[in-house]
Design a protein around this motif. Sequence first.
Motif, mmCIF file in Angstrom:
data_model
loop_
_atom_site.group_PDB
_atom_site.id
_atom_site.type_symbol
_atom_site.label_atom_id
_atom_site.label_comp_id
_atom_site.label_asym_id
_atom_site.label_seq_id
_atom_site.Cartn_x
_atom_site.Cartn_y
_atom_site.Cartn_z
ATOM 1 N N THR A 13 0.821 -1.215 0.000
ATOM 2 C CA THR A 13 0.000 0.000 0.000
ATOM 3 C C THR A 13 0.847 1.253 0.000
ATOM 4 N N SER A 14 2.081 1.180 0.487
ATOM 5 C CA SER A 14 2.914 2.378 0.501
ATOM 6 C C SER A 14 3.333 2.800 -0.902
ATOM 7 N N ASN A 15 3.317 1.869 -1.874
ATOM 8 C CA ASN A 15 3.688 2.199 -3.236
ATOM 9 C C ASN A 15 2.497 2.541 -4.110
ATOM 10 N N THR A 16 1.317 2.467 -3.581
ATOM 11 C CA THR A 16 0.123 2.788 -4.355
ATOM 12 C C THR A 16 -0.089 4.287 -4.393
ATOM 13 N N PRO A 17 -0.874 4.778 -5.356
ATOM 14 C CA PRO A 17 -1.128 6.212 -5.440
ATOM 15 C C PRO A 17 -1.891 6.708 -4.224
ATOM 16 N N PRO A 18 -1.949 8.046 -4.057
ATOM 17 C CA PRO A 18 -2.705 8.594 -2.944
ATOM 18 C C PRO A 18 -4.145 8.125 -2.978
ATOM 19 N N PRO A 19 -4.750 7.898 -1.840
ATOM 20 C CA PRO A 19 -6.114 7.375 -1.815
ATOM 21 C C PRO A 19 -7.091 8.349 -2.437
ATOM 22 N N LEU A 20 -8.015 7.785 -3.177
ATOM 23 C CA LEU A 20 -9.052 8.586 -3.814
ATOM 24 C C LEU A 20 -10.212 8.775 -2.847
ATOM 25 N N PRO A 21 -11.175 9.598 -3.168
ATOM 26 C CA PRO A 21 -12.317 9.798 -2.295
ATOM 27 C C PRO A 21 -13.041 8.491 -2.017
ATOM 28 N N SER A 22 -13.796 8.504 -0.948
ATOM 29 C CA SER A 22 -14.452 7.288 -0.494
ATOM 30 C C SER A 22 -15.532 6.801 -1.449
ATOM 31 N N ASN A 23 -16.026 7.670 -2.317
ATOM 32 C CA ASN A 23 -17.085 7.261 -3.234
ATOM 33 C C ASN A 23 -16.538 6.661 -4.525
ATOM 34 N N SER A 24 -15.224 6.422 -4.603
ATOM 35 C CA SER A 24 -14.622 5.824 -5.787
ATOM 36 C C SER A 24 -13.699 4.706 -5.376
ATOM 37 N N THR A 25 -13.497 3.789 -6.280
ATOM 38 C CA THR A 25 -12.624 2.645 -6.037
ATOM 39 C C THR A 25 -11.429 2.737 -6.970
ATOM 40 N N TRP A 26 -10.281 2.313 -6.456
ATOM 41 C CA TRP A 26 -9.068 2.386 -7.254
ATOM 42 C C TRP A 26 -8.907 1.115 -8.047
ATOM 43 N N ASP A 27 -8.720 1.236 -9.358
ATOM 44 C CA ASP A 27 -8.555 0.109 -10.268
ATOM 45 C C ASP A 27 -7.140 0.153 -10.832
ATOM 46 N N PRO A 28 -6.384 -0.959 -10.779
ATOM 47 C CA PRO A 28 -5.016 -0.936 -11.333
ATOM 48 C C PRO A 28 -4.983 -0.578 -12.814
ATOM 49 N N THR A 29 -6.008 -0.937 -13.562
ATOM 50 C CA THR A 29 -6.021 -0.595 -14.981
ATOM 51 C C THR A 29 -6.086 0.916 -15.207
ATOM 52 N N ASP A 30 -6.689 1.653 -14.275
ATOM 53 C CA ASP A 30 -6.713 3.110 -14.393
ATOM 54 C C ASP A 30 -5.300 3.688 -14.322
ATOM 55 N N LYS A 31 -4.506 3.144 -13.428
ATOM 56 C CA LYS A 31 -3.119 3.600 -13.306
ATOM 57 C C LYS A 31 -2.327 3.264 -14.559
ATOM 58 N N ILE A 32 -2.564 2.092 -15.131
ATOM 59 C CA ILE A 32 -1.864 1.702 -16.360
ATOM 60 C C ILE A 32 -2.268 2.612 -17.516
ATOM 61 N N ASP A 33 -3.561 2.882 -17.641
ATOM 62 C CA ASP A 33 -4.032 3.770 -18.708
ATOM 63 C C ASP A 33 -3.486 5.185 -18.536
ATOM 64 N N ALA A 34 -3.423 5.637 -17.281
ATOM 65 C CA ALA A 34 -2.893 6.978 -17.026
ATOM 66 C C ALA A 34 -1.413 7.058 -17.391
ATOM 67 N N ASN A 35 -0.648 6.030 -17.027
ATOM 68 C CA ASN A 35 0.772 6.010 -17.383
ATOM 69 C C ASN A 35 0.964 5.950 -18.892
ATOM 70 N N ASP A 36 0.101 5.214 -19.574
ATOM 71 C CA ASP A 36 0.187 5.138 -21.035
ATOM 72 C C ASP A 36 -0.108 6.491 -21.668
ATOM 73 N N LEU A 37 -1.081 7.209 -21.126
ATOM 74 C CA LEU A 37 -1.423 8.530 -21.657
ATOM 75 C C LEU A 37 -0.275 9.516 -21.473
ATOM 76 N N THR A 38 0.300 9.563 -20.278
ATOM 77 C CA THR A 38 1.397 10.492 -20.021
ATOM 78 C C THR A 38 2.652 10.113 -20.797
ATOM 79 N N SER A 39 2.877 8.810 -20.994
ATOM 80 C CA SER A 39 4.060 8.387 -21.751
ATOM 81 C C SER A 39 3.949 8.808 -23.215
ATOM 82 N N ARG A 40 2.772 8.632 -23.807
ATOM 83 C CA ARG A 40 2.594 9.057 -25.195
ATOM 84 C C ARG A 40 2.743 10.570 -25.339
ATOM 85 N N ALA A 41 2.175 11.303 -24.400
ATOM 86 C CA ALA A 41 2.322 12.756 -24.436
ATOM 87 C C ALA A 41 3.781 13.161 -24.252
#
Length: 344
Positions: A13-41
């Motif tokens: 958990t210490s290597n995971t991103p900052p916690p999101l609000p309680s009304n949302s759940t963190w999905d590992p695929t979101d982090k992968i998609d975000a990294n892919d977006l920033t890498s292409r940019a």
Amino acid sequence: MFNQSEDAVFAVTSNTPPPLPSNSTWDPTDKIDANDLTSRANYVYSFLAALGLASACFLLYSFVLTYRAQRPLAWLDRLLWLFCGAQLLLLLLSLSLVVHIPDHLITARVGCAALSFAVSTVSHCGLLLLVLMAYVLSVDPPFHTLMRKPGLCVAMVTATLVLFSLSLAIVRGPRSDLGGRGECYIDLMQTHMPYAATKLCLTLLLFAAILKFLIRGCVRQWKSEGRFLSGSEEGPVFLAVSTVMFACHLVYTAMLVRAAHLARAGALSTHERAVLSVGEFVMFSGSALSLLLVLLMHRPSRESLQGLLRQLRDCCRNSGRTQAHRNIIAPHIEITDTLQDIEL
């Protein structure tokens, strides 16, 4: 066993991103998609930044040639050189963020605040120089006026930059966690809607001033049938650079306002953070494209580039021709010497 499992869970958990609000759940695929977006940019911006840095080198070469020839620079050329210097500094500051993509720069918050302050100051300095260029192009003040004095212009730009920086600092407010460490963004976004809105208003204010001077110059040209942008070498360059800078800064500030709105609503996801990183690349891309436009559209700079390329081409041709005809030239020299000896 229980303690070991707790340690393992803490390590994950210490290597995971900052916690999101309680009304949302963190999905590992979101982090992968975000990294892919920033890498292409990052790939696209790295290419543009390379072009911008190469253009800056050629512009520096042109400036050195002008200085060595002891040719006086026109007032608009001086402003254009200062603008190019500010954009080069922005490109160098952006390298601190590019090298850490897809992750973000992890540093102390006071260091991130200093980086954000430097980027904001240099960015506004470039926009203020564009406003000053618009004033000179539209009004065309005489040489004896105060606006043609370098010291006065430097003082005005400095005073305006201090005013803008103080305004943003007051709106941002003091922070109590400057000693902590975390991901570094150019601008704060968590619950800082007034800061984002103020920055958007300052950007619109500067470009409104540029548009006002352009309209004034067009009206003056229509009344006096004189020459405005069409009669100046810097006119087309100024229009192209102003358009690019306005588009890039408007996109970035609009994305900053949107991120601040989502952060206030508690819906700032990992994907939205990646989008904000893309917005930072868009803002820095304006500097790279501006340097490239100045190199290709400004006549003295373009002629310096063409002269340099012509010298390199001639040097390569002469070198290849010398290597190919080395054995043919030598007998010709011997025959010439023999004829001279016979005449003597």
